[in-house]
Write an enzyme that holds these catalytic residues in place. Structure first.
Site, PDB file in Angstrom:
ATOM      1  N   GLU A 156       0.022  -5.398 -18.067  1.00 29.72           N
ATOM      2  CA  GLU A 156       0.837  -5.576 -16.852  1.00 29.72           C
ATOM      3  C   GLU A 156      -0.079  -5.363 -15.660  1.00 29.72           C
ATOM      4  OE1 GLU A 156       4.434  -3.146 -16.570  1.00 29.72           O
ATOM      5  OE2 GLU A 156       4.144  -2.926 -14.410  1.00 29.72           O
ATOM      6  N   GLU A 161       3.483  -2.814  -5.531  1.00 30.21           N
ATOM      7  CA  GLU A 161       4.696  -2.022  -5.707  1.00 30.21           C
ATOM      8  C   GLU A 161       4.830  -1.169  -4.458  1.00 30.21           C
ATOM      9  OE1 GLU A 161       5.868  -0.572  -9.916  1.00 30.21           O
ATOM     10  OE2 GLU A 161       3.722  -0.229  -9.703  1.00 30.21           O
TER      11      GLU A 161
END
Lengths: 278, 466
Positions: A156, A161
């Site tokens: 990932e 974020e």
């Protein structure tokens, strides 16, 4: 007292300028990713283009991942209230409303099965929402070979974020075997001035064999190589798809506060992928 | 010590020169870093007072509560503002409070969006109110934070300016008011008090506490937009909410043939119907609204005809009223009744909304009423909305409240005259109360008819007669 105030300010300025120069002095970084191989400019108002995007729906419970594995509180839908293209931009909107047993709704769109690739420059121009407990992300997830390989082995890459309660900070991370979830390899980037919830910023990675560089606008703030990860490097072979979502609550961001204003919208001007020339 | 400071300063200048060189070297324009031209001085107190400031304590505050403290300060040198909040019972003053005003005609602070300062206290304490915009000249642009929590460590605090474009001649640079906590005074310090331009975002003004607040009212009445606040998100992600003066807001009425609103948020009801009063600050719509429901022409209560010599009045424009503590005690935690008193053509009316019970008292800071000679409690009551089923209004009058307490109560139900849309004149024989020499309280309740809960009622001409 004057002096004490001025000096930290200057440090801020130095960081800003020197970072700016560093990218300018590395023009080769751009030329390595010259061919535009995939894009969505979100030019057509209405639902997102079904040839480019699919949806994750519900709470993840149906696929054995309640709260999408992070204790997230939202219920994902494909309704225009949660995801739509408007004024040349993608809008993903988190709302406070009850569906099934969830108190919030939102959306998560992904290119799984439609566009997956290895290496390249992935970039998106995004204006972020804000507020305690709001967790938007622009990220890549590796192919799971029809469910035979499981996370975090699939890999990932979190290009961006963000915690709604920290409007000047974003995080870029990689997760893999031995370095996932709380132990992910991550870097914070703090804006020297401005805020992520008031302007559009370009979040990008430049990914090639054994290297992933993280950018905000033209500032590279981190590079992750096999030497940096505490396990197997899983980013040289697998194909990855793109995900855009706004989560509410969850382990990364903490609970929503009663003062968190809703609805909260992430606006995306475009997503573009340039292939690696190597 | 002084030499060190000088060295630091030199180093700073050197670093600046170096930076300019680097910046030019990479042909990169550095937007937003150019020296801002200071249109006026944003400093209130850095290492000492900025020029032209005057200290004006409030009446009844301890006049010497404020001193400049050369021993305690934020940073490496200088001084701070020290405030000694008195203990309860201090003969010198019950609290500490003052304004700091620019006496040179004000400053143009339109390019700053927050008042900031460092603060700490002798012990964890709550500062009652602090803000800016109080100038004793109308306080037009007053802003405050209530209950600012202080710790024993220096911490930076930010008070946003809702719309800096109004601060063209800003005089009220700082004000505060602080009382003792549980009887104990405390000391707090402020330093680096100044106006700054910060990365504030997500402005959220609000009126009527952010609620859609309905008000039933009559033509000729006036009311006001209240509960004005302004929330901004600080660079570190925290929200700060301040009370903000009406002058920062632009008010609007959706139907000016029903209600008009002036620049101070005062509403005049001019016609029958409904109107929505909304507001904005700097182009951002405020949450909340005042929903005017005008019933049309007001029907005043019948003018009392009793001879003033036979009357002790508690609330009436027809008589001189005895002193009263309050017309709504807001008894916690069970009372829901709110007050919305209004005035029409010089006639004052008590308005009670969301009714369950309410108390009128005259025994705390005013004398009790000796009603020994009086035989009746009179009042006029008006219910603007339909009377719900199972409704009854209880009226009680209490003698020697909290002592040798006695009372009498009557109930008005639909069977004996409880109607809506017209004034009900209650004439309650209170001779059943033997001792009427220390009357101190009147209670209106819904105990005998809970259907009345949530209703609106108007009350006028409350008096004792014989």
């Amino acid at each position: 007292m004057r002096v004490a105030l001025i000096i930290p300010l200057l440090f801020g300025v130095i960081t800003f300028i020197s970072s700016g120069c560093a990218t300018n002095n590395e023009p080769e970084a751009v030329s390595e990713f010259s061919e535009l191989i995939w894009q969505d400019e979100f030019d057509t108002d209405g639902p997102v283009d079904p040839d480019r995007w699919t949806f994750d729906l519900g709470t993840g419970e149906a696929i054995g991942l309640p709260g999408w594995g992070n204790n997230e509180l939202q219920y994902y839908t494909d309704r225009p209230e949660n995801v739509r293209v408007e004024d040349g931009m993608l809008h993903i909107t988190a709302r406070q409303e009850t569906i099934e047993n969830s108190s919030y709704t939102s959306a998560r769109i992904l290119t799984r099965g439609l566009f997956e690739t290895t290496f390249g420059r992935f970039e998106a121009s995004i204006k972020l929402p804000f507020g305690q407990g709001i967790w938007p992300a622009f990220w890549l997830l590796g192919d799971d070979s029809g469910g035979t390989v499981i996370w975090p082995q699939i890999g990932e890459i979190d290009i961006m974020e963000y915690r709604g309660q920290e409007p000047r900070v974003i995080h870029g991370s990689v997760h893999g075997p031995g370095y996932s979830a709380g132990a992910a390899i991550t870097a914070r980037y703090t804006l020297p001035q401005g805020r992520f919830d008031t302007d559009f910023y370009i979040f990008a990675i430049e990914w090639k064999p054994n290297s992933i560089k993280f950018f905000v606008n033209d500032i590279m703030y981190n590079e992750i190589t096999p030497d940096d990860v505490t396990g197997e490097w899983v980013f040289n072979d697998n194909t990855f798809h793109i995900i855009l979502n706004v989560a509410v609550g969850g382990t990364f961001v903490g609970p929503v506060s009663p003062q968190t204003p809703f609805p909260q919208t992430m606006q995306v001007e475009y997503v573009r992928v340039y292939g690696w020339d190597g | 010590m002084n030499e060190n400071i000088l060295n630091n300063t030199k180093r700073t200048i050197l670093a600046s020169v170096l930076l300019m060189f680097i910046a030019a070297g990479c042909e990169r324009s550095v937007d937003g870093l150019s020296e801002p031209d200071f249109p006026a001085n944003p400093e209130v107190f850095i290492d000492g007072f900025s020029p032209g400031l005057n200290y004006l304590p409030y009446e009844d505050s301890r006049a010497d509560a404020f001193t400049v403290d050369n021993q305690t300060f934020f940073g490496i040198r200088g001084a701070s503002m020290r405030f000694d909040v008195p203990n309860f019972g201090d003969p010198g003053g019950a609290f500490a409070g003052a304004i700091f005003r620019d006496e040179n005609g004000g400053r143009n602070l339109t390019s700053f969006n927050a008042l900031t300062f460092y603060a700490k206290a002798s012990n964890a304490a709550t500062l009652g109110n602090i803000g800016f915009g109080q100038d004793f000249l109308g306080n037009q642009y007053e802003v405050s934070i209530d209950g600012l929590r202080l710790t024993t460590n220096w911490r930076k605090y930010v008070i946003p300016v809702p719309d800096p474009s109004f601060l063209t001649a800003h005089q009220g640079l700082l004000w505060y008011a602080a009382g003792p906590e549980d009887g104990d005074g405390f000391t707090f310090w402020l330093d680096e008090v100044q106006y700054e331009s910060l990365e504030l975002a997500q402005p959220r003004p609000s009126i009527m506490g952010g609620e859609q607040s309905p008000q039933t009212i009559f033509v000729g009445a006036s009311t006001a937009v209240t509960g004005l606040s302004y929330t901004a998100n600080l660079p570190d992600g925290r929200d700060v909410t301040v009370n903000a003066a009406p002058a920062y807001f632009t008010f609007n009425s959706s139907n000016t043939s029903v209600a008009t609103v002036d620049e101070n948020g005062r509403v005049s009801v001019v016609g029958q119907g409904t109107a929505q009063i909304t507001a904005s600050v700097g182009g951002v719509n405020a949450s909340g609204a005042l929903l005017i429901n005008s019933l049309g022409a007001f029907q005043p209560a019948p003018t009392p005809t009793d001879d003033p010599a036979d009357v002790i009045s508690i609330f009436s424009d027809a008589y001189e009223n005895a002193p009263v503590d309050f017309y709504n005690g807001f008894y916690a935690p069970f009372q829901t009744t709110t007050s919305n008193d209004f005035e029409i053509n010089g006639n004052n009316i008590l308005g009670y909304e969301n009714f369950n019970f309410v108390g009128i008292e005259f025994n705390q800071n005013v004398p009790t009423i000796d009603g020994s000679e009086m035989t009746h409690l009179r009042m006029d009551v008006f219910f603007p909305d339909d009377i719900p089923p199972n409704s009854a209004l209880g009226i009680r009058i209490v003698n020697d409240l909290g002592g040798n307490e006695t009372s009498v109560r009557t109930v008005i139900s639909p069977q004996n005259g409880l109607v809506s849309g017209e004034w009900i004149s209650v004439d309650f024989d209170i001779t059943g109360l033997a001792d009427r020499s220390q009357l101190g309280q009147i209670i209106l309740d819904s105990d005998s008819g809970p259907g009345l809960q949530g209703s609106t009622l108007y009350v006028d001409n409350i008096y004792l007669r014989r």
